[in-house]
Design an enzyme around this catalytic site. Structure first.
Site, PDB file in Angstrom:
ATOM      1  N   ARG A   1      25.822  49.914  26.966  1.00  0.00           N
ATOM      2  CA  ARG A   1      24.868  50.970  26.622  1.00  0.00           C
ATOM      3  C   ARG A   1      25.258  51.645  25.334  1.00  0.00           C
ATOM      4  NH1 ARG A   1      26.338  53.329  31.852  1.00  0.00           N
ATOM      5  NH2 ARG A   1      25.063  52.251  33.413  1.00  0.00           N
TER       6      ARG A   1
ATOM      7  N   TYR B   1      28.921  35.389  45.042  1.00  0.00           N
ATOM      8  CA  TYR B   1      29.334  36.784  45.041  1.00  0.00           C
ATOM      9  C   TYR B   1      28.107  37.643  45.300  1.00  0.00           C
ATOM     10  CZ  TYR B   1      31.175  41.291  43.918  1.00  0.00           C
ATOM     11  OH  TYR B   1      31.540  42.606  44.023  1.00  0.00           O
TER      12      TYR B   1
HETATM   13  P1  FAD Z   1      32.578  39.292  55.039  1.00  0.00           P
HETATM   14  O1  FAD Z   1      32.675  40.754  54.904  1.00  0.00           O
HETATM   15  O2  FAD Z   1      33.611  38.470  54.394  1.00  0.00           O
HETATM   16  O3  FAD Z   1      32.529  38.948  56.595  1.00  0.00           O
HETATM   17  C1  FAD Z   1      32.711  37.648  57.100  1.00  0.00           C
HETATM   18  C2  FAD Z   1      33.522  37.761  58.358  1.00  0.00           C
HETATM   19  O4  FAD Z   1      33.568  36.484  59.000  1.00  0.00           O
HETATM   20  C3  FAD Z   1      34.965  38.172  58.110  1.00  0.00           C
HETATM   21  O5  FAD Z   1      35.292  39.317  58.869  1.00  0.00           O
HETATM   22  C4  FAD Z   1      35.767  36.941  58.531  1.00  0.00           C
HETATM   23  O6  FAD Z   1      37.019  37.275  59.112  1.00  0.00           O
HETATM   24  C5  FAD Z   1      34.852  36.325  59.565  1.00  0.00           C
HETATM   25  N1  FAD Z   1      35.057  34.887  59.758  1.00  0.00           N
HETATM   26  C6  FAD Z   1      35.119  33.934  58.799  1.00  0.00           C
HETATM   27  N2  FAD Z   1      35.347  32.721  59.363  1.00  0.00           N
HETATM   28  C7  FAD Z   1      35.403  32.915  60.700  1.00  0.00           C
HETATM   29  C8  FAD Z   1      35.618  32.050  61.809  1.00  0.00           C
HETATM   30  N3  FAD Z   1      35.818  30.750  61.639  1.00  0.00           N
HETATM   31  N4  FAD Z   1      35.629  32.581  63.050  1.00  0.00           N
HETATM   32  C9  FAD Z   1      35.455  33.925  63.235  1.00  0.00           C
HETATM   33  N5  FAD Z   1      35.253  34.784  62.224  1.00  0.00           N
HETATM   34  C10 FAD Z   1      35.229  34.293  60.974  1.00  0.00           C
HETATM   35  N6  FAD Z   1      29.996  44.898  47.068  1.00  0.00           N
HETATM   36  C11 FAD Z   1      29.406  46.027  46.634  1.00  0.00           C
HETATM   37  O7  FAD Z   1      28.209  46.232  46.875  1.00  0.00           O
HETATM   38  N7  FAD Z   1      30.130  46.985  45.967  1.00  0.00           N
HETATM   39  C12 FAD Z   1      31.447  46.835  45.681  1.00  0.00           C
HETATM   40  O8  FAD Z   1      32.057  47.724  45.063  1.00  0.00           O
HETATM   41  C13 FAD Z   1      32.094  45.636  46.110  1.00  0.00           C
HETATM   42  N8  FAD Z   1      33.392  45.430  45.858  1.00  0.00           N
HETATM   43  C14 FAD Z   1      33.994  44.250  46.261  1.00  0.00           C
HETATM   44  C15 FAD Z   1      35.333  44.063  45.960  1.00  0.00           C
HETATM   45  C16 FAD Z   1      35.957  42.890  46.340  1.00  0.00           C
HETATM   46  C17 FAD Z   1      37.425  42.672  46.041  1.00  0.00           C
HETATM   47  C18 FAD Z   1      35.203  41.873  47.003  1.00  0.00           C
HETATM   48  C19 FAD Z   1      35.834  40.568  47.358  1.00  0.00           C
HETATM   49  C20 FAD Z   1      33.869  42.078  47.306  1.00  0.00           C
HETATM   50  C21 FAD Z   1      33.248  43.272  46.942  1.00  0.00           C
HETATM   51  N9  FAD Z   1      31.915  43.511  47.261  1.00  0.00           N
HETATM   52  C22 FAD Z   1      31.310  44.675  46.821  1.00  0.00           C
HETATM   53  C23 FAD Z   1      31.124  42.549  48.055  1.00  0.00           C
HETATM   54  C24 FAD Z   1      31.172  42.828  49.574  1.00  0.00           C
HETATM   55  O9  FAD Z   1      32.497  42.750  50.023  1.00  0.00           O
HETATM   56  C25 FAD Z   1      30.293  41.822  50.299  1.00  0.00           C
HETATM   57  O10 FAD Z   1      28.965  41.946  49.878  1.00  0.00           O
HETATM   58  C26 FAD Z   1      30.286  41.920  51.835  1.00  0.00           C
HETATM   59  O11 FAD Z   1      31.527  42.236  52.380  1.00  0.00           O
HETATM   60  C27 FAD Z   1      29.823  40.588  52.397  1.00  0.00           C
HETATM   61  O12 FAD Z   1      29.653  40.641  53.779  1.00  0.00           O
HETATM   62  P2  FAD Z   1      29.680  39.288  54.633  1.00  0.00           P
HETATM   63  O13 FAD Z   1      29.357  39.666  56.019  1.00  0.00           O
HETATM   64  O14 FAD Z   1      28.870  38.245  53.963  1.00  0.00           O
HETATM   65  O15 FAD Z   1      31.182  38.742  54.489  1.00  0.00           O
HETATM   66  N1  UDP Z   2      35.673  42.865  32.943  1.00  0.00           N
HETATM   67  C1  UDP Z   2      36.522  42.995  31.868  1.00  0.00           C
HETATM   68  N2  UDP Z   2      37.218  44.161  31.700  1.00  0.00           N
HETATM   69  C2  UDP Z   2      37.111  45.191  32.563  1.00  0.00           C
HETATM   70  C3  UDP Z   2      36.237  45.063  33.657  1.00  0.00           C
HETATM   71  C4  UDP Z   2      35.534  43.888  33.821  1.00  0.00           C
HETATM   72  O1  UDP Z   2      36.656  42.076  31.085  1.00  0.00           O
HETATM   73  O2  UDP Z   2      37.788  46.219  32.363  1.00  0.00           O
HETATM   74  C5  UDP Z   2      34.958  41.583  33.113  1.00  0.00           C
HETATM   75  C6  UDP Z   2      35.746  40.597  33.982  1.00  0.00           C
HETATM   76  O3  UDP Z   2      35.508  39.296  33.486  1.00  0.00           O
HETATM   77  C7  UDP Z   2      35.114  40.758  35.345  1.00  0.00           C
HETATM   78  C8  UDP Z   2      33.651  40.976  34.942  1.00  0.00           C
HETATM   79  O4  UDP Z   2      33.723  41.769  33.755  1.00  0.00           O
HETATM   80  O5  UDP Z   2      35.279  39.616  36.142  1.00  0.00           O
HETATM   81  C9  UDP Z   2      32.825  41.655  35.999  1.00  0.00           C
HETATM   82  O6  UDP Z   2      33.373  42.929  36.252  1.00  0.00           O
HETATM   83  P1  UDP Z   2      33.318  43.592  37.662  1.00  0.00           P
HETATM   84  O7  UDP Z   2      33.763  44.988  37.557  1.00  0.00           O
HETATM   85  O8  UDP Z   2      32.021  43.292  38.302  1.00  0.00           O
HETATM   86  O9  UDP Z   2      34.477  42.785  38.375  1.00  0.00           O
HETATM   87  P2  UDP Z   2      34.956  42.899  39.878  1.00  0.00           P
HETATM   88  O10 UDP Z   2      34.641  44.251  40.403  1.00  0.00           O
HETATM   89  O11 UDP Z   2      34.186  41.823  40.529  1.00  0.00           O
HETATM   90  O12 UDP Z   2      36.401  42.658  39.757  1.00  0.00           O
END
Ligand code: FAD
Ligand code: UDP
Length: 365
Positions: free
Chosen positions: A175, A347
């Site tokens: 932005r 994702y």
């Molecule tokens: P999950 O939450 O992974 O649930 C799947 C479940 O299935 C798990 O509990 C697992 O243990 C279980 N499972 C898997 N295999 C089996 C099996 N064989 N038997 C029994 N149970 C099993 N989204 C946002 O909107 N904002 C954010 O700031 C954000 N930050 C994130 C940061 C990170 C590091 C990550 C990885 C993701 C983030 N997300 C965020 C995305 C968010 O986590 C997901 O959208 C959401 O958790 C997905 O839900 P789900 O039910 O698909 O998967």
């Molecule tokens: N990213 C970066 N610098 C930062 C934050 C993000 O280069 O300080 C890039 C990085 O490649 C990252 C992508 O932007 O994977 C998307 O950022 P986001 O914050 O969505 O990453 P996440 O929360 O998934 O780690």
């Protein structure tokens, strides 16, 4: 058959499906291999601070119906995500906006910022960015790329920026106004009392078996229900028979510190290569916490291997093509439906997972 649906995984996807199915009078059983519900949005109470155990989660959406949907189950605060990036001893606001540019170049106006960016990339002649490096350079120029993107991205993904797809960086707003809100969405916040409560409410009245891995109890569970909603890894379901889909995993190093305020912000990204972690989360700031101690988590990104938690799918050409093959297998199933971020190898933000679960409900129930 005792149940209409067996739901594998007590994350958001499985819980939303269970809730809607119950409303329609269907009998569901949820099995979850972890010892708790809520999947990756699970929160743990450490001395009154809700710690996001599987990585920081900020709810944000542009969809009013999804905002209304989650607000049935929790009240949200007015937290706005505004991470800070730390490059060596320099601090910058994120996402890339006029605060970032004025600090970087000592300038004040959008015109000056755009002129500097243009001058830094003019000789590169990038028309269609072919990879993340070209995309980043063409958006923000060399200085911001070198200081705030290159190191962070290579740590996060374990790959050179030239080998990564351009779209990864497109999710960050850019932005030319002074606005540090990390998201463009209309609605944003953190649920008071943590995310686990939302999932608890969604699962009210539905039996949940914890510590139960579907794959280890396949014979018994497959015959327990008419249909199966599977939210685990799709390649693992098929015993990786076509090959292994790659993920990035994260190791969280969490500690409680005997001080009130460690870094003054919920999220600080460490963007130089030398610092081994990508970011530090200070959980209390998501809720404007006033507790006497604080809890921080350092995040170390690493390649996923079997047995690790899969966090970020690596959506490159090889993996996307492999996923398509698994998807073709899945399409032949008449009893099993794959969903969620692991079932779809994508994702998904939380709002997108809820949307996709509700769409399935509409088709299925
Ligand atoms: P999950 O939450 O992974 O649930 C799947 C479940 O299935 C798990 O509990 C697992 O243990 C279980 N499972 C898997 N295999 C089996 C099996 N064989 N038997 C029994 N149970 C099993 N989204 C946002 O909107 N904002 C954010 O700031 C954000 N930050 C994130 C940061 C990170 C590091 C990550 C990885 C993701 C983030 N997300 C965020 C995305 C968010 O986590 C997901 O959208 C959401 O958790 C997905 O839900 P789900 O039910 O698909 O998967
Ligand atoms: N990213 C970066 N610098 C930062 C934050 C993000 O280069 O300080 C890039 C990085 O490649 C990252 C992508 O932007 O994977 C998307 O950022 P986001 O914050 O969505 O990453 P996440 O929360 O998934 O780690």
């Amino acid at each position: 058959m005792k149940y209409d649906y067996l739901i594998v995984g007590a994350g958001l996807f499985g819980a939303v499906f269970a809730h809607e199915a119950k409303k329609k009078g269907k009998k569901c059983l949820v099995v979850e291999k972890r010892n708790h519900i809520a999947g990756n949005v699970y929160c743990e109470d450490i001395h009154g601070i809700w710690v996001h155990k599987y990585g920081a989660h900020i709810f944000h959406t542009s969809h009013k119906n999804i905002w209304d949907y989650v607000n049935q189950f929790a009240e949200f605060n007015n937290y706005i995500n505004a991470p800070v990036a730390r490059y060596k001893d320099e601090l910058y606001n994120l996402p890339f906006n006029m605060n970032t540019f004025s600090k970087m170049w000592g300038i004040a106006t959008p015109k000056e910022a755009k002129e500097i960016i243009s001058a830094q990339i003019a000789h590169l002649n990038i028309k269609e960015p072919a990879n993340l490096e070209e995309q980043a350079l063409s958006l923000v120029g060399r200085d911001v790329y070198e200081k705030l993107i290159k190191g962070y991205t290579e740590k996060q993904w374990g790959r050179d920026c030239k080998e990564l797809p351009a779209f990864i960086i497109q999710r960050l707003p850019l932005r030319f106004v002074y606005d540090n809100n990390y998201f463009n969405d209309r609605y944003q916040g953190i649920p008071l009392g943590g995310y686990t409560k939302i999932v608890e409410k969604l699962l009210e009245g539905t039996p949940v078996r914890l510590n139960t891995d579907f794959l280890a109890n396949r014979q018994e569970l497959e015959t327990a229900a008419e249909k199966i909603i599977y939210t685990g890894m799709i390649d693992q379901y098929y015993d990786y028979k076509l090959g292994v889909l790659e993920y990035r995993s994260v190791r969280f190093e969490t500690e409680e510190l005997a001080m009130e305020n460690y870094q003054g912000n919920a999220v600080v990204n460490y963007t130089d290569r030398e610092v081994p972690y990508t970011r530090i989360i200070e959980h209390k700031h998501f809720e404007f916490g006033q507790q006497p101690t604080t809890v921080i988590s350092r995040e170390y990104s690493r390649e996923w291997k079997k047995g690790d938690e899969p966090y970020y799918p690596v959506n490159n050409e090889r993996n996307n093509a492999l996923y398509e093959q698994y998807k073709a297998l899945a399409a032949q199933e008449n009893k099993v439906i794959f969903g969620g971020r692991l079932g779809g190898y994508k994702y998904y933000d939380m709002d997108k997972v809820i949307i996709s679960a509700l769409e399935l409900c509409q088709r299925e129930l």
